[in-house]
Design a protein around this motif. Structure first.
Motif, mmCIF file in Angstrom:
data_model
loop_
_atom_site.group_PDB
_atom_site.id
_atom_site.type_symbol
_atom_site.label_atom_id
_atom_site.label_comp_id
_atom_site.label_asym_id
_atom_site.label_seq_id
_atom_site.Cartn_x
_atom_site.Cartn_y
_atom_site.Cartn_z
ATOM 1 N N GLN A 58 3.101 7.056 -6.725
ATOM 2 C CA GLN A 58 2.209 8.119 -7.189
ATOM 3 C C GLN A 58 2.781 9.498 -6.859
ATOM 4 O O GLN A 58 2.653 10.434 -7.651
ATOM 5 N N VAL A 59 3.382 9.606 -5.688
ATOM 6 C CA VAL A 59 3.986 10.887 -5.278
ATOM 7 C C VAL A 59 5.061 11.308 -6.272
ATOM 8 O O VAL A 59 5.168 12.484 -6.653
ATOM 9 N N ILE A 60 5.867 10.324 -6.724
ATOM 10 C CA ILE A 60 6.912 10.609 -7.711
ATOM 11 C C ILE A 60 6.289 10.924 -9.073
ATOM 12 O O ILE A 60 6.665 11.892 -9.750
ATOM 13 N N GLN A 61 5.310 10.106 -9.472
ATOM 14 C CA GLN A 61 4.680 10.257 -10.788
ATOM 15 C C GLN A 61 4.029 11.626 -10.963
ATOM 16 O O GLN A 61 4.161 12.258 -12.014
ATOM 17 N N ASN A 88 7.539 15.935 -1.105
ATOM 18 C CA ASN A 88 7.253 14.500 -1.186
ATOM 19 C C ASN A 88 7.665 13.731 0.061
ATOM 20 O O ASN A 88 7.009 12.767 0.453
ATOM 21 N N ASP A 89 8.746 14.138 0.727
ATOM 22 C CA ASP A 89 9.133 13.458 1.971
ATOM 23 C C ASP A 89 8.043 13.587 3.026
ATOM 24 O O ASP A 89 7.730 12.623 3.748
ATOM 25 N N LEU A 90 7.486 14.784 3.112
ATOM 26 C CA LEU A 90 6.441 15.014 4.108
ATOM 27 C C LEU A 90 5.193 14.198 3.785
ATOM 28 O O LEU A 90 4.587 13.596 4.677
ATOM 29 N N VAL A 91 4.811 14.148 2.522
ATOM 30 C CA VAL A 91 3.647 13.356 2.109
ATOM 31 C C VAL A 91 3.895 11.875 2.398
ATOM 32 O O VAL A 91 3.024 11.163 2.923
ATOM 33 N N ASN A 92 5.088 11.395 2.084
ATOM 34 C CA ASN A 92 5.412 9.981 2.321
ATOM 35 C C ASN A 92 5.392 9.633 3.802
ATOM 36 O O ASN A 92 4.910 8.575 4.191
ATOM 37 N N TYR A 97 0.836 -1.204 0.000
ATOM 38 C CA TYR A 97 0.000 0.000 0.000
ATOM 39 C C TYR A 97 0.872 1.257 0.000
ATOM 40 O O TYR A 97 0.647 2.194 -0.781
ATOM 41 N N LEU A 98 1.878 1.261 0.853
ATOM 42 C CA LEU A 98 2.768 2.415 0.941
ATOM 43 C C LEU A 98 3.550 2.625 -0.350
ATOM 44 O O LEU A 98 3.702 3.767 -0.821
#
Length: 473
Positions: free
Chosen positions: A298-301, A307-311, A291-292
């Motif tokens: 998707q964050v990269i795409q 992105n670090d914070l979203v991840n 799932y992760l």
């Protein structure tokens, strides 16, 4: 084998002062506790008390207030889960007891840090160290002899330990039962069930466990209240079962949130640390790992900003879910021991999520707790709180008569909250009949710790600067 605690006593709705208000079917007494404190100044002050990072100028980093709200949310969720199971197992009589447990845990979680002094847990250490040094000083011996000559008793071991091991948890009990002044000497007049749940360490400061763990549940001043809780609720050298849920919610909240705050501040290298955790998840929780990874791609795409914070936020949700599920299972598996008071340690440490929790704690220690900004501001806090204790203890213990405002020590006395001074003037009937000259040394010291531990980080720094002449009022 210890006699089991029972839920009729544990969900105790009695208060120190009986109330006449009617209870609607959907609103229980623990909901009323929540309503009593949500509007209080004691709770509002948590918005300017550090969780990990003191004196932040941004509105993202967590404070004690936002941390407490998150703990309340997690605790309520686990309590609903456990309560539903208790109903299924016929330990609860009806749905309303399930709701009472959820409400009890939620309000207990909300106020669990109410007594924490400025600058987080380090603030507790500062107060402890200051009093340890003061009690060993010649100055204290002179002060105590003076009070003995006036007819007061010497400070007992428990009274001294209240300050040597100063504990925010015990201060929270004090705030709710006395200091959050509304109408009388009973403070917010919380239910016995909530006060008992809040008492994470249900023993006095001179108990062997207190000396071993440097933690205790109530001050000497609240000894009578503890005896009532022991009689009415059934705690006493053993925790309320809901306390285990509160503690687990607190652990789960800070283990994930502190890392998120660190990523936001740019001090946690999340990509590097995630690799180790990812391998652990892939081995033990493959579905969670998949799932992760789906969302990381998707964050990269989609070239998501920060992105670090979203991840790390996506990871936080997964990690919390893993730990919540594991904690609930431990509660169920160890239910008899919990009800007998023989269960030792924490639910999280006894769970299958123990290794994950340890990995998260190591990251926080590596990056957050040892961060230069945190350490520097804690050292500032050391100077601030120590200097304030120097000033206010010296002033309060050396005032002979009811103070005017002529001398320095009298001026300092009048800077202390009127509410706290009023509490010390109340007799056993709750009437303001005690003149300050008749207040004992122990109660005078409590007055100072009530005042200083109640300060926000900013207020403590500002007052310190004003009293040292660095900043004008």
């Amino acid at each position: 084998m210890s006699a089991k605690m029972n839920w009729d006593h544990l969900l105790n709705k009695k208060r120190q002062r009986k109330t006449q208000s009617k209870t609607m079917p959907y609103r229980n007494e623990f909901d009323k506790d929540y309503d009593r404190i949500i509007y209080s100044s004691s709770l509002r002050r948590l918005q300017d008390k550090a969780q990990v990072f003191p004196l932040q100028e941004n509105d993202f980093t967590r404070t004690r207030l936002t941390h407490s709200m998150e703990v309340a949310s997690l605790g309520r969720s686990m309590a609903w889960n456990i309560g539903s199971w208790l109903l299924q197992e016929k330990k609860f009589k009806n749905f309303w007891e399930v709701k009472e447990l959820a409400s009890l845990v939620e309000v207990s979680c909300l106020v669990h840090d109410l007594g924490n002094p400025p600058f987080g847990h380090y603030g507790e250490d500062i107060i402890r160290n200051w009093f340890n040094n003061w009690f060993d000083s010649d100055e204290f011996k002179k002060v105590e002899n003076k009070y003995v000559e006036k007819g007061f008793c010497s400070l007992g071991n428990q009274q001294k330990n209240d300050f040597r091991y100063f504990e925010g948890n015990a201060q929270a009990i004090r705030i709710l039962s006395k200091l959050q002044f509304l109408n009388d000497q009973y403070g917010a007049n919380f239910t016995y069930g909530t006060l008992a749940t809040l008492m994470k360490y249900p023993w006095a400061s001179d108990h062997p466990q207190a000396i071993n763990k440097k933690k205790f549940g109530y001050f000497y001043a609240e000894k009578e209240l503890f005896e009532k809780l022991h009689k009415e609720v059934g705690i006493g050298d053993r925790r309320h079962p809901a306390t285990h849920i509160l503690e687990a919610a607190d652990d789960i909240a800070y283990l994930t949130a502190d890392i998120e705050d660190g990523v936001k501040k740019g001090i946690v290298n999340w990509e590097k640390e995630y690799q180790d955790i990812a391998a652990y998840l892939q081995l033990n929780y493959a579905d969670k790992y998949d799932y992760l990874e789906k969302y990381r791609k998707q964050v990269i795409q989609y070239k998501v900003p920060n992105n670090d914070l979203v991840n790390v936020q996506n990871f936080k949700v997964i990690a919390q879910g893993i730990m919540i599920e594991a904690v609930v299972e431990v509660f169920k598996d160890n239910y008899n021991e919990i009800m007998e008071g023989t269960f030792r340690g924490s639910l999280l440490d006894a769970s299958t999520a123990k290794e994950l929790a340890k990995k998260l704690e190591k990251i926080s220690i590596k990056y957050c707790y040892n961060d230069e900004e945190v350490l520097t501001l804690e050292l500032v806090g050391d100077r601030v709180i120590s200097d304030l204790l120097d000033l206010f203890v010296d002033a309060v213990v050396n005032i002979e008569e009811d103070p005017k405002t002529k001398l320095k020590k009298e001026k300092l006395f009048h800077l202390i909250s009127k509410n706290f001074r009023h509490i010390q003037s109340l007799d056993s009937n709750g009437l303001p009949n005690i003149e300050f000259k008749d207040v004992s040394l122990y109660n005078r010291l409590l007055l100072v710790t009530d005042f200083i531990s109640g300060m926000t980080d900013s207020y403590a720094v500002n007052l310190h600067q004003k009293l040292l002449g660095v900043k004008l009022p």
